[in-house]
Design a protein around this motif. Structure first.
Motif, short mmCIF file in Angstrom:
data_model
loop_
_atom_site.label_atom_id
_atom_site.label_comp_id
_atom_site.label_asym_id
_atom_site.label_seq_id
_atom_site.Cartn_x
_atom_site.Cartn_y
_atom_site.Cartn_z
N ASN A 117 0.83 -1.19 0.00
CA ASN A 117 0.00 0.00 0.00
C ASN A 117 0.88 1.25 0.00
N ARG A 179 -6.32 -8.46 0.49
CA ARG A 179 -6.83 -7.11 0.25
C ARG A 179 -8.04 -6.85 1.13
N SER A 184 -11.17 -3.50 -3.89
CA SER A 184 -10.25 -2.49 -3.37
C SER A 184 -9.21 -2.10 -4.41
N GLY A 188 -2.59 -3.85 -1.13
CA GLY A 188 -2.76 -4.78 -0.02
C GLY A 188 -1.48 -5.45 0.42
#
Length: 252
Positions: A117, A179, A184, A188
């Motif tokens: 991320n 995730r 999303s 992740g």
């Protein structure tokens, strides 16, 4: 004397590794001190294997022989009350006198976690390596498959290794993505699981460092088999940071 076997979880962030050292501040030192406080016995515990400074364990296995008559069901609570909060005895059980936490182990699994991320997780930052850009996970999976089986893992071993043989067997290796949701947009977490009959110094961390180069597009997945066969540490990638690694499971 009873041969007690215990499952231990620990956050290795603040420690110099598992194995006792002259400078102290290791997981082994803390557990042995707690046992001495509890029973008055000076006991050297045996573990399923060493973990380096900063490496964690979900289920490290230890054993030791004791003449203490403390009931089995009281050991975990009694030791936990004498241990720091980042080391916990999860359970205790008895074993045959000849059981040895390291020599009796059949297979071990390590997990390495990469957070891709953009912003690291504040609360998990000491358990995950933060790589703020996407990685090609399918390419990493392809490269990882080359390591399954019995091989000489000199390429993926610290040059400081003193082991007489670098031949090990990898039974299974996989990458699991996690995730927040299927929809999303964030990258992740990437969990790299490696299961083998034993591991060399820094072996999993060097494998992961090389896999990340594959994921970044700096290496072709086919290179993994080539550098494995070369038995040359200089051809592999960097050693991944310790804090992303966790001893996940030991099977007997």
């Amino acid at each position: 004397m009873r041969n007690l076997v215990m499952t231990v979880s620990y956050d290795g962030t603040q420690y110099f590794g598992f194995q006792s050292q002259p400078g102290g501040n290791t997981i082994q030192d803390r557990i042995e001190a707690a046992i001495e406080q509890l029973t008055g016995e000076r006991i050297a515990i045996t573990s399923s294997g060493r973990t380096d400074a900063g490496v964690h364990a979900r289920a490290q296995i230890i054993n030791f022989h004791t003449s203490s008559l403390i009931p089995l069901e009281r050991w975990a609570m009694a030791l936990n009350s004498r241990l720091p909060p980042d080391i916990r005895i999860m359970e205790a059980r008895t074993a045959d006198p000849q059981f040895h936490a390291r020599r009796s182990a059949k297979r071990k699994t390590y997990r390495y976690t990469i957070n891709t991320n953009r912003v690291p997780d504040v609360f998990q930052r000491h358990l995950q390596f933060h790589h703020p850009t996407r990685l090609d996970v399918e390419a990493m999976r392809h490269a990882l498959r080359a390591l399954i089986g019995e091989h000489d893992f000199t390429t993926f071993c610290s040059v400081k290794s003193t082991k007489p043989s670098h031949v090990r067997t990898i039974f299974d290796a996989e990458i699991v993505e996690e995730r927040e949701s299927a929809a999303s947009s964030s990258s992740g977490l990437i969990h790299v699981f490696v299961t083998g009959n034993g591991f060399l110094q820094h072996m999993v961390r060097i494998i992961v460092g090389t896999l990340m180069q594959v994921g970044e597009g700096k290496r072709d997945p086919s290179e993994m088999a080539v550098i494995l066969q070369a038995r040359n540490r200089k051809l592999a990638g960097p050693t991944a940071m310790a804090h992303g690694l966790m001893l996940w499971e030991v099977v007997y």
